[in-house]
Design a protein around this motif. Structure first.
Motif, mmCIF file in Angstrom:
data_model
loop_
_atom_site.group_PDB
_atom_site.id
_atom_site.type_symbol
_atom_site.label_atom_id
_atom_site.label_comp_id
_atom_site.label_asym_id
_atom_site.label_seq_id
_atom_site.Cartn_x
_atom_site.Cartn_y
_atom_site.Cartn_z
ATOM 1 N N SER A 32 3.789 0.787 2.867
ATOM 2 C CA SER A 32 3.667 -0.270 3.864
ATOM 3 C C SER A 32 3.419 -1.580 3.122
ATOM 4 O O SER A 32 2.891 -1.596 2.014
ATOM 5 C CB SER A 32 2.541 0.021 4.863
ATOM 6 O OG SER A 32 1.295 0.073 4.203
ATOM 7 N N GLU A 59 0.853 5.016 0.830
ATOM 8 C CA GLU A 59 0.054 5.954 1.629
ATOM 9 C C GLU A 59 -0.011 7.318 0.940
ATOM 10 O O GLU A 59 0.768 7.613 0.044
ATOM 11 C CB GLU A 59 0.659 6.089 3.034
ATOM 12 C CG GLU A 59 0.879 4.772 3.758
ATOM 13 C CD GLU A 59 -0.392 3.988 4.044
ATOM 14 O OE1 GLU A 59 -1.489 4.586 4.039
ATOM 15 O OE2 GLU A 59 -0.292 2.777 4.260
ATOM 16 N N LYS A 60 -0.926 8.169 1.395
ATOM 17 C CA LYS A 60 -1.089 9.496 0.804
ATOM 18 C C LYS A 60 0.178 10.335 0.910
ATOM 19 O O LYS A 60 0.460 11.163 0.050
ATOM 20 C CB LYS A 60 -2.256 10.232 1.465
ATOM 21 C CG LYS A 60 -3.595 9.654 1.091
ATOM 22 C CD LYS A 60 -4.732 10.405 1.742
ATOM 23 C CE LYS A 60 -6.049 9.760 1.380
ATOM 24 N NZ LYS A 60 -7.187 10.430 1.997
ATOM 25 N N ASP A 61 0.970 10.111 1.965
ATOM 26 C CA ASP A 61 2.208 10.878 2.143
ATOM 27 C C ASP A 61 3.375 10.300 1.338
ATOM 28 O O ASP A 61 4.497 10.784 1.414
ATOM 29 C CB ASP A 61 2.585 10.982 3.618
ATOM 30 C CG ASP A 61 2.971 9.632 4.236
ATOM 31 O OD1 ASP A 61 2.928 8.603 3.544
ATOM 32 O OD2 ASP A 61 3.305 9.626 5.431
ATOM 33 N N GLN A 103 0.846 -1.185 0.000
ATOM 34 C CA GLN A 103 0.000 0.000 0.000
ATOM 35 C C GLN A 103 0.882 1.236 0.000
ATOM 36 O O GLN A 103 1.817 1.342 0.798
ATOM 37 C CB GLN A 103 -0.917 0.035 1.214
ATOM 38 C CG GLN A 103 -1.790 1.263 1.215
ATOM 39 C CD GLN A 103 -3.076 1.066 1.969
ATOM 40 O OE1 GLN A 103 -3.466 -0.056 2.252
ATOM 41 N NE2 GLN A 103 -3.732 2.153 2.277
#
Length: 102
Positions: A89, A83-85, A81
Motif C-alpha cells: 500500500s 503488508e504481512k501478506d 508499506q
C-alpha cells in the motif's frame, strides 16, 4: 518481517510508477498513462468520481487534459508499506500546475 532490500526494491518500483505517471501527463501520452494502471483498477479522484478500468481512466485523463496546454505533476515522497501478506500500500501527495488553453 520485510527485509531492507525488499523494501528498497518495492519503494523504487513505486517511485518509478509515479515518475512514469507524471511524465505521461506532461507529454499527454494517454497510452503510457493508462499503462500505469492494471486493467481492473479503480482510480479515486479528489472530486469524488471513481473511474473503473484502464479504458475509463484513459478516456478520463484524455478529456481532462484537453482543457490544458500543459500540466506539470510533482509527486512527493511516497509512504510505502509492505503488508504481512506481501501486498503493498502507498500514500502520496502531489501538486498539479496547469496552463489552461484559454
Amino acid at each position: 518481517m520485510t527485509s531492507a532490500n525488499e523494501f528498497t526494491v518495492v519503494e523504487c518500483a513505486v517511485r518509478q510508477l509515479h515518475a512514469r505517471y507524471a511524465d505521461a501527463i506532461w507529454r499527454k501520452d494517454f497510452d503510457s498513462f493508462a499503462d500505469c494502471f492494471t486493467p481492473d483498477c479503480e482510480w479515486l479522484l479528489s472530486s469524488g468520481a471513481v473511474l473503473r478500468g484502464r479504458d475509463a481512466i484513459q478516456a478520463g485523463i484524455k478529456a481532462n487534459l484537453a482543457r490544458f496546454t500543459r500540466m506539470l505533476v510533482t509527486v512527493r515522497t511516497p509512504i510505502v508499506q509492505i503488508e504481512k501478506d506481501g501486498s503493498v500500500s502507498c500514500r502520496v501527495y502531489l501538486t498539479e500546475q496547469a496552463a489552461f488553453l484559454d
